[in-house]
Design an enzyme around this catalytic site. Structure first.
Site, PDB file in Angstrom:
ATOM      1  N   ASP A   7       1.154  14.345  -6.371  1.00 19.45           N
ATOM      2  CA  ASP A   7       1.750  13.023  -6.347  1.00 19.45           C
ATOM      3  C   ASP A   7       1.434  12.461  -4.954  1.00 19.45           C
ATOM      4  OD1 ASP A   7       3.536  10.837  -6.938  1.00 19.45           O
ATOM      5  OD2 ASP A   7       5.049  11.846  -5.695  1.00 19.45           O
ATOM      6  N   ASP A   9       3.285   9.290  -3.113  1.00 23.21           N
ATOM      7  CA  ASP A   9       4.436   8.799  -2.346  1.00 23.21           C
ATOM      8  C   ASP A   9       5.497   9.892  -2.198  1.00 23.21           C
ATOM      9  OD1 ASP A   9       3.552   5.977  -2.221  1.00 23.21           O
ATOM     10  OD2 ASP A   9       3.815   6.053  -4.390  1.00 23.21           O
TER      11      ASP A   9
HETATM   12  C1  G6P Z   1       5.085   5.724  -7.212  1.00 23.45           C
HETATM   13  C2  G6P Z   1       6.379   5.622  -6.434  1.00 23.45           C
HETATM   14  C3  G6P Z   1       7.299   4.603  -7.061  1.00 23.45           C
HETATM   15  C4  G6P Z   1       6.556   3.283  -7.258  1.00 23.45           C
HETATM   16  C5  G6P Z   1       5.364   3.514  -8.159  1.00 23.45           C
HETATM   17  C6  G6P Z   1       4.554   2.229  -8.401  1.00 23.45           C
HETATM   18  O1  G6P Z   1       5.335   6.446  -8.363  1.00 23.45           O
HETATM   19  O2  G6P Z   1       7.033   6.874  -6.392  1.00 23.45           O
HETATM   20  O3  G6P Z   1       8.410   4.426  -6.221  1.00 23.45           O
HETATM   21  O4  G6P Z   1       7.405   2.324  -7.832  1.00 23.45           O
HETATM   22  O5  G6P Z   1       4.517   4.469  -7.539  1.00 23.45           O
HETATM   23  O6  G6P Z   1       3.939   1.845  -7.225  1.00 23.45           O
HETATM   24  P1  G6P Z   1       3.152   0.486  -7.032  1.00 23.45           P
HETATM   25  O7  G6P Z   1       2.506   0.667  -5.678  1.00 23.45           O
HETATM   26  O8  G6P Z   1       2.144   0.387  -8.138  1.00 23.45           O
HETATM   27  O9  G6P Z   1       4.155  -0.598  -7.080  1.00 23.45           O
HETATM   28 MG    MG Z   2       6.568  10.564  -5.284  1.00 26.98          MG
END
Ligand code: G6P
Ligand code: MG
Length: 226
Positions: A7, A9
């Site tokens: 993953d 973030d």
């Molecule tokens: C990751 C993060 C989420 C976020 C998602 C979409 O999964 O953990 O917190 O909302 O990505 O990210 P984006 O950059 O496409 O808005």
């Molecule tokens: Mg994450």
């Protein structure tokens, strides 16, 4: 273990914090308060699902038309993009670049399974794009985490069966997705929010090949009923 799927973030870099700050700021503009504990439920899920959860949390489900929701998401993403524009290789979380080097040395493939449409730009800024043999495009998926699709797609990109993959996540929805994909699940964070992980570390600097491999051996013994 033939592949490790990451993953982004909260695992490779601390952008989970920036997602939180951007949603907090955007939610305030529509009169909704969120805190860190609520934010745990937003980790790992995509932009649309995040907004829906925030609206339900604020008692505003059904209050906004589709075009208004698009505008709220655009504002969140704009704010988020400001927060991430100065990312550099120094923003890799502790231990991650050493782990990439160890996996390469062990001939273990690496893929990215992030729900974020900003992921490629972030990998570029962190200077680690070349470490990945596969990067899943979340926009091409039918289902978000906790559905296993993103992890199964990552394994397919690498040409490795799911049973030979480990995957690392900081989110509850992500751990659930890994387990439904039939993979070895490694959680980064605390036990309460990562129930179901096969191995949990509190910090990324604990993520060494040695620890992953030990956990993998134990997992295989349990799986094979030894
Ligand atoms: C990751 C993060 C989420 C976020 C998602 C979409 O999964 O953990 O917190 O909302 O990505 O990210 P984006 O950059 O496409 O808005
Ligand atoms: Mg994450």
């Amino acid at each position: 273990m033939k592949a490790v799927i990451f993953d982004l973030d909260g695992v490779i870099t601390d952008t989970a914090e920036y997602h939180y700050l951007a949603w907090k700021h955007t939610a305030e503009q529509i009169g909704i308060e969120i805190d860190r504990s609520f934010n745990e439920r937003l980790k790992g899920i995509n932009r649309e699902q995040s907004l829906d959860k925030i609206l339900i949390h604020g008692g505003a489900a059904g209050k906004f038309q589709e075009a208004e929701k698009q505008e709220i998401m655009r504002r969140k993403n704009q704010y988020y993009q400001q927060l991430i524009q100065n990312l550099t290789p120094h923003d890799l979380l502790p231990g991650i670049s050493v782990l990439f080097a160890e996996l390469k040395r062990e001939h273990i493939s690496i893929a990215l399974a992030s729900s974020s449409r900003n992921a490629p730009a972030i990998l570029q800024r962190l200077g680690v794009m070349d470490e990945f043999q596969g990067v899943v495009d979340p926009a091409a998926l039918a289902h978000g985490k906790p559905d296993p699709e993103i992890f199964l797609t990552a394994a397919a990109l690498l040409g490795v069966p799911p049973s030979e993959c480990a995957a690392i996540e900081d989110a509850e929805a992500g751990i659930a997705a890994i387990k439904s994909a039939g993979m070895f699940a490694v959680g980064v964070g605390d036990e309460t929010s990562l129930r179901g992980a096969d191995l949990i570390v509190h910090n990324t600097n604990e993520l060494t090949f040695e620890l992953l491999n030990e956990g993998w051996q134990r997992y295989c013994c349990i799986r094979e009923g030894k």
